[in-house]
Structures are given as structure tokens and as C-alpha cells.
Design an enzyme around this catalytic site. Structure first.
Site, PDB file in Angstrom:
ATOM      1  N   CYS A 282      26.672  17.644  43.132  1.00  0.00           N
ATOM      2  CA  CYS A 282      25.380  18.349  43.117  1.00  0.00           C
ATOM      3  C   CYS A 282      25.116  19.154  44.389  1.00  0.00           C
ATOM      4  O   CYS A 282      24.223  20.001  44.407  1.00  0.00           O
ATOM      5  CB  CYS A 282      24.233  17.369  42.889  1.00  0.00           C
ATOM      6  SG  CYS A 282      24.405  16.470  41.357  1.00  0.00           S
TER       7      CYS A 282
ATOM      8  N   HIS B 155      17.745  20.688  44.989  1.00  0.00           N
ATOM      9  CA  HIS B 155      18.557  20.244  43.844  1.00  0.00           C
ATOM     10  C   HIS B 155      17.644  19.502  42.872  1.00  0.00           C
ATOM     11  O   HIS B 155      16.782  18.732  43.278  1.00  0.00           O
ATOM     12  CB  HIS B 155      19.687  19.330  44.313  1.00  0.00           C
ATOM     13  CG  HIS B 155      20.358  18.623  43.177  1.00  0.00           C
ATOM     14  ND1 HIS B 155      20.870  19.316  42.102  1.00  0.00           N
ATOM     15  CD2 HIS B 155      20.559  17.303  42.920  1.00  0.00           C
ATOM     16  CE1 HIS B 155      21.376  18.442  41.232  1.00  0.00           C
ATOM     17  NE2 HIS B 155      21.193  17.223  41.707  1.00  0.00           N
TER      18      HIS B 155
ATOM     19  N   ASN C 128      19.425  17.743  34.983  1.00  0.00           N
ATOM     20  CA  ASN C 128      20.228  17.853  36.200  1.00  0.00           C
ATOM     21  C   ASN C 128      21.500  18.628  35.865  1.00  0.00           C
ATOM     22  O   ASN C 128      22.363  18.126  35.157  1.00  0.00           O
ATOM     23  CB  ASN C 128      20.555  16.448  36.715  1.00  0.00           C
ATOM     24  CG  ASN C 128      21.391  16.462  37.989  1.00  0.00           C
ATOM     25  OD1 ASN C 128      21.941  17.494  38.376  1.00  0.00           O
ATOM     26  ND2 ASN C 128      21.504  15.308  38.618  1.00  0.00           N
TER      27      ASN C 128
HETATM   28  N1  ACO Z   1      15.345   4.833  28.345  1.00  0.00           N
HETATM   29  C1  ACO Z   1      14.705   3.666  28.395  1.00  0.00           C
HETATM   30  N2  ACO Z   1      14.986   2.715  29.297  1.00  0.00           N
HETATM   31  C2  ACO Z   1      15.960   2.973  30.203  1.00  0.00           C
HETATM   32  C3  ACO Z   1      16.684   4.177  30.202  1.00  0.00           C
HETATM   33  C4  ACO Z   1      16.348   5.136  29.220  1.00  0.00           C
HETATM   34  N3  ACO Z   1      16.975   6.327  29.139  1.00  0.00           N
HETATM   35  N4  ACO Z   1      17.593   4.138  31.216  1.00  0.00           N
HETATM   36  C5  ACO Z   1      17.431   2.959  31.829  1.00  0.00           C
HETATM   37  N5  ACO Z   1      16.461   2.238  31.219  1.00  0.00           N
HETATM   38  C6  ACO Z   1      15.968   0.921  31.556  1.00  0.00           C
HETATM   39  C7  ACO Z   1      16.978   0.093  32.329  1.00  0.00           C
HETATM   40  O1  ACO Z   1      17.896  -0.529  31.455  1.00  0.00           O
HETATM   41  C8  ACO Z   1      16.103  -0.878  33.059  1.00  0.00           C
HETATM   42  O2  ACO Z   1      15.742  -1.915  32.160  1.00  0.00           O
HETATM   43  P1  ACO Z   1      15.642  -3.434  32.640  1.00  0.00           P
HETATM   44  O3  ACO Z   1      14.549  -3.448  33.667  1.00  0.00           O
HETATM   45  O4  ACO Z   1      15.312  -4.159  31.398  1.00  0.00           O
HETATM   46  O5  ACO Z   1      16.991  -3.770  33.220  1.00  0.00           O
HETATM   47  C9  ACO Z   1      14.841  -0.078  33.359  1.00  0.00           C
HETATM   48  O6  ACO Z   1      14.877   1.036  32.458  1.00  0.00           O
HETATM   49  C10 ACO Z   1      14.747   0.410  34.786  1.00  0.00           C
HETATM   50  O7  ACO Z   1      15.984   1.004  35.158  1.00  0.00           O
HETATM   51  P2  ACO Z   1      16.184   1.654  36.574  1.00  0.00           P
HETATM   52  O8  ACO Z   1      17.594   2.160  36.681  1.00  0.00           O
HETATM   53  O9  ACO Z   1      15.721   0.720  37.648  1.00  0.00           O
HETATM   54  O10 ACO Z   1      15.160   2.892  36.490  1.00  0.00           O
HETATM   55  P3  ACO Z   1      14.739   3.881  37.615  1.00  0.00           P
HETATM   56  O11 ACO Z   1      13.283   3.863  37.769  1.00  0.00           O
HETATM   57  O12 ACO Z   1      15.566   3.735  38.870  1.00  0.00           O
HETATM   58  O13 ACO Z   1      15.100   5.302  36.965  1.00  0.00           O
HETATM   59  C11 ACO Z   1      16.849   6.986  37.139  1.00  0.00           C
HETATM   60  C12 ACO Z   1      16.449   5.587  36.626  1.00  0.00           C
HETATM   61  C13 ACO Z   1      15.992   8.015  36.441  1.00  0.00           C
HETATM   62  C14 ACO Z   1      18.311   7.194  36.836  1.00  0.00           C
HETATM   63  C15 ACO Z   1      16.583   7.085  38.658  1.00  0.00           C
HETATM   64  O14 ACO Z   1      17.080   5.943  39.315  1.00  0.00           O
HETATM   65  C16 ACO Z   1      17.226   8.303  39.308  1.00  0.00           C
HETATM   66  O15 ACO Z   1      16.806   9.425  39.082  1.00  0.00           O
HETATM   67  N6  ACO Z   1      18.222   8.097  40.172  1.00  0.00           N
HETATM   68  C17 ACO Z   1      18.810   9.181  40.958  1.00  0.00           C
HETATM   69  C18 ACO Z   1      19.697  10.081  40.177  1.00  0.00           C
HETATM   70  C19 ACO Z   1      20.285  11.091  41.133  1.00  0.00           C
HETATM   71  O16 ACO Z   1      19.596  11.644  41.972  1.00  0.00           O
HETATM   72  N7  ACO Z   1      21.575  11.300  41.084  1.00  0.00           N
HETATM   73  C20 ACO Z   1      22.201  12.122  42.127  1.00  0.00           C
HETATM   74  C21 ACO Z   1      22.641  13.373  41.678  1.00  0.00           C
HETATM   75  S1  ACO Z   1      23.667  13.267  40.271  1.00  0.00           S
HETATM   76  C22 ACO Z   1      25.221  13.769  40.736  1.00  0.00           C
HETATM   77  O17 ACO Z   1      25.562  13.928  41.863  1.00  0.00           O
HETATM   78  C23 ACO Z   1      26.246  13.928  39.595  1.00  0.00           C
END
Ligand code: ACO
Length: 322
Positions: A113, A249, A279
Site C-alpha cells: 500500500c 492511503h 482499499n
Molecule cells: N463481518 C462481520 N464480522 C466480522 C467481519 C465481517 N466482515 N470480519 C471480522 N468480523 C468479526 C471477527 O470475527 C471478530 O469476531 P469475534 O469478536 O467474535 O472474534 C469481530 O468481528 C472483531 O474483529 P476485529 O478483527 O477485532 O475487528 P476490527 O475492529 O479490528 O476491524 C478491520 C477489522 C476492519 C480489518 C480493522 O482491523 C482494520 O482496518 N485493520 C487495518 C487494515 C489495514 O490498514 N491494512 C493495511 C493496509 S493493507 C495492505 O497493505 C495490503
């Protein structure tokens, strides 16, 4: 003093749109979860016969037209991509052939990214050292090809698209500073754990998908983006109120809002496209830039800050006068 300056931008998004409602039919998720955790409403998905180079070509032609440049003017091509058409030649070489350009250096940059920020850093050096006068810099991705459509943790996040800029030698200020970093210690948190020399069987089995520990990535992303923004302002002896537009980004609106809050910038000075694009990795910044230039928000002489964070981990920023 020689500067490198953006003189034209272009972008392209595939026609096919995948909404959160479509994803509800595919995995156990909901529009509400996706919007509240990521800000994403929809994303564009390339057709099976549409490649990263196809998207890059459309964005590049638009950028060349905006800068009033023809193929003979371009003396450097850099494509930032995580999803190249082929193992080789590079997507930059494929793009060069499509545009009918011959002889100039053309290469890809892989910094996930942060790729577009890395590419601007390199192109700025080419121009400042007199090795290029007119560079075509592209971020283009077909991220949906490396998404596991059964994994709700990742499949809701990514989209396809391309953005391009023409970067030219100029006596007027353009790029003011660039800052790039990496720390390979975080490989386990975000990767596609398959490759040519490590696990080619996985590539052949068509299971080379993104694996991400989202919440851990989230924490590092927020902290790291905060520190890169500080580093950029400090090295230019600037304060955040001198920044007209934050063009970050586009991974997640919560990460973007945290950055804006740290900078004490109101959200109406932040370009947000993640809601409509998802993204798009290396394509997200040039896409957002083109959107805000086309709709008239970004104007000549505005000061822009472009911070990025991605797999590697890699991170960096560009401060520029448009
Ligand atoms: N729909 C419903 N529930 C979901 C989904 C979904 N699509 N995805 C995950 N959940 C659930 C999980 O299973 C978890 O359930 P549990 O509590 O029963 O175990 C719950 O939601 C919470 O999951 P988290 O992973 O803690 O959710 P979070 O609030 O952290 O959000 C997200 C997840 C959106 C991925 C966030 O962490 C994020 O944006 N992270 C950064 C991503 C990023 O910046 N990546 C870098 C660039 S990408 C690259 O370089 C290729």
C-alpha cells in the site's frame, strides 16, 4: 533549485461494482458491520479478462492528456503494484509497450500500500539528479485476485483500480520532501504467504490469498502513520495548519480519522475515497488525488500531505505543492 512537480493526473476504476449487500450474500457479514468498522460501502472489481496493466493504461492515458504530454515526452515509467500481470516482464514494461514508448527506463516497485509513495520518492530523485524530465508514475492493482472470497476478515476490504500522475522537472515548488521506511519484522501480521521461490505450489493451486491479523495491523498503522506525519512536518518546519489537504492511503475511515485528529485537521480537508473504492493498495493515493483534483477541491499551489502504510510493513509520506 530543481523540483519535480505533478502536472497531470488520471485514474480508472473497473465498471463492475461489488456492494456490501452483495457481500452479505457471499459471507457472514453485514452492511452495518462493514460500514462501521471500515467506512466502506462498495468497491470496484476488475473483469476476469481485465488486468493491472489494462487499468494502468487507462489511468496513464488520462494523466498524459491532462498534462498535455505525448508518448515521446515520457522518459521514465514506474508502476507501483502488488498484483503484476506477470512474474516478468514488469507491468511497467508491459505498460510502456501499450503506450508505444520505447527505450526509457521502466520498472515496478513493490511496497504494497506504500508503493505509490515509494515510486514518487524514486521519481523525485531521478528528476532532481537530472536523470528524468517527465516521468509517468502509476499505482495500479487488481487486489481482488488475491482475496479469499470465503474469508470475511479480508474479502470486504479490498478493491481494484488505478491512478497515475505525470511528474515533471520544474523551477516552481512541487515535491517538498519524501520519507520512506520499512520493517520486515511484521511479516506475520499481513502477507500473501506464497511465492515463486518459497511456495510455488500454493501459487499454482490458486490459493495465494491475503492473510491479515486486522486488529494488530490497525494498531501499528495508527501509530506509524502518526509518526510519519510528525516526521514530515518536523523536517519541513511546518505545522499542520499549513497543510491544505491530507490525501492518505485509503484502508479504513477509522485509521484516516485518527490521523486527521492527531493533525487537528477537520475532515473536510481530508480526501476520503475508501467508502466508494475500498482499499486499492498502491492505487489508493493516486486515485484519491485524481478524484479531488477533478472535482475541484484541490487547487493549484495547495499543499498536500500523502501518508501511506502497508504490508512489509512499509510506510512513508510525500509533502508537495500541487
Ligand atoms: N463481518 C462481520 N464480522 C466480522 C467481519 C465481517 N466482515 N470480519 C471480522 N468480523 C468479526 C471477527 O470475527 C471478530 O469476531 P469475534 O469478536 O467474535 O472474534 C469481530 O468481528 C472483531 O474483529 P476485529 O478483527 O477485532 O475487528 P476490527 O475492529 O479490528 O476491524 C478491520 C477489522 C476492519 C480489518 C480493522 O482491523 C482494520 O482496518 N485493520 C487495518 C487494515 C489495514 O490498514 N491494512 C493495511 C493496509 S493493507 C495492505 O497493505 C495490503
Amino acid at each position: 533549485m530543481i523540483y519535480s512537480k505533478i502536472t497531470g493526473t488520471g485514474s480508472y476504476l473497473p465498471e463492475q461494482i461489488l456492494t456490501n449487500a452483495d457481500l452479505e450474500e457471499m459471507v457472514d457479514t453485514s452492511d452495518d458491520w462493514i460500514r462501521s468498522r471500515t467506512g466502506i460501502e462498495k468497491r470496484h472489481v476488475a473483469r476476469n479478462d481485465e488486468t493491472t496493466c489494462d487499468l494502468a493504461e487507462k489511468a496513464s492515458r488520462a494523466a498524459m492528456e491532462a498534462a498535455k504530454k505525448n508518448k515521446d515526452d515520457i522518459d521514465l515509467i514506474i508502476v507501483a503494484t502488488t498484483t503484476p500481470d506477470l512474474i516478468f516482464p514488469s507491468t511497467a514494461c508491459l505498460l510502456q509497450q501499450r503506450l508505444g514508448i520505447r527505450g526509457c527506463p521502466a520498472f515496478d516497485i513493490q511496497a504494497v500500500c506504500t508503493g505509490f509513495v515509494y515510486a514518487l520518492h524514486v521519481a523525485d530523485l531521478f528528476i532532481k539528479t537530472g536523470n528524468s524530465k517527465c516521468a509517468l508514475i502509476v499505482g495500479s492493482e487488481t487486489m481482488t485476485r488475491i482475496v479469499d472470497w470465503k474469508d470475511r476478515n479480508t474479502c470486504v476490504l479490498f478493491g481494484d483500480g488505478a491512478g497515475a500522475v505525470i511528474l515533471e522537472e520544474s523551477k516552481r515548488p512541487g515535491i517538498l520532501s519524501t520519507h520512506i521506511h520499512a520493517d520486515g519484522a511484521y511479516q506475520e501480521l499481513l502477507s500473501v504467504p506464497a511465492g515463486i521461490s518459497s511456495d510455488y505450489n500454493l501459487v499454482k493451486s490458486d490459493k495465494a490469498f491475503i492473510k491479515m491479523q486486522g486488529n494488530e495491523v490497525f494498531k501499528v498503522a495508527v501509530n506509524t502513520l502518526g509518526s510519519i506525519v510528525d516526521e514530515t512536518l518536523r523536517s519541513n518546519s511546518m505545522s499542520s495548519n499549513e497543510i491544505d489537504w491530507l490525501v492518505p492511503h485509503q484502508a479504513n475511515t477509522r485509521i484516516i480519522s485518527a490521523m486527521a485528529k492527531k493533525l487537528d485537521m477537520p475532515m473536510d480537508r481530508v480526501v476520503v475515497t475508501v467508502d466508494k473504492h475500498g482499499n486499492t493498495s498502491a492505487a489508493s493515493i493516486p486515485l484519491a488525488l485524481d478524484v479531488a483534483i477533478q472535482d475541484g477541491r484541490i487547487k493549484e499551489n495547495d499543499t498536500l500531505l500523502l501518508p501511506a502504510f502497508g504490508g512489509g510493513f512499509t510506510w512513508g509520506s510525500v509533502l508537495l505543492k500541487y
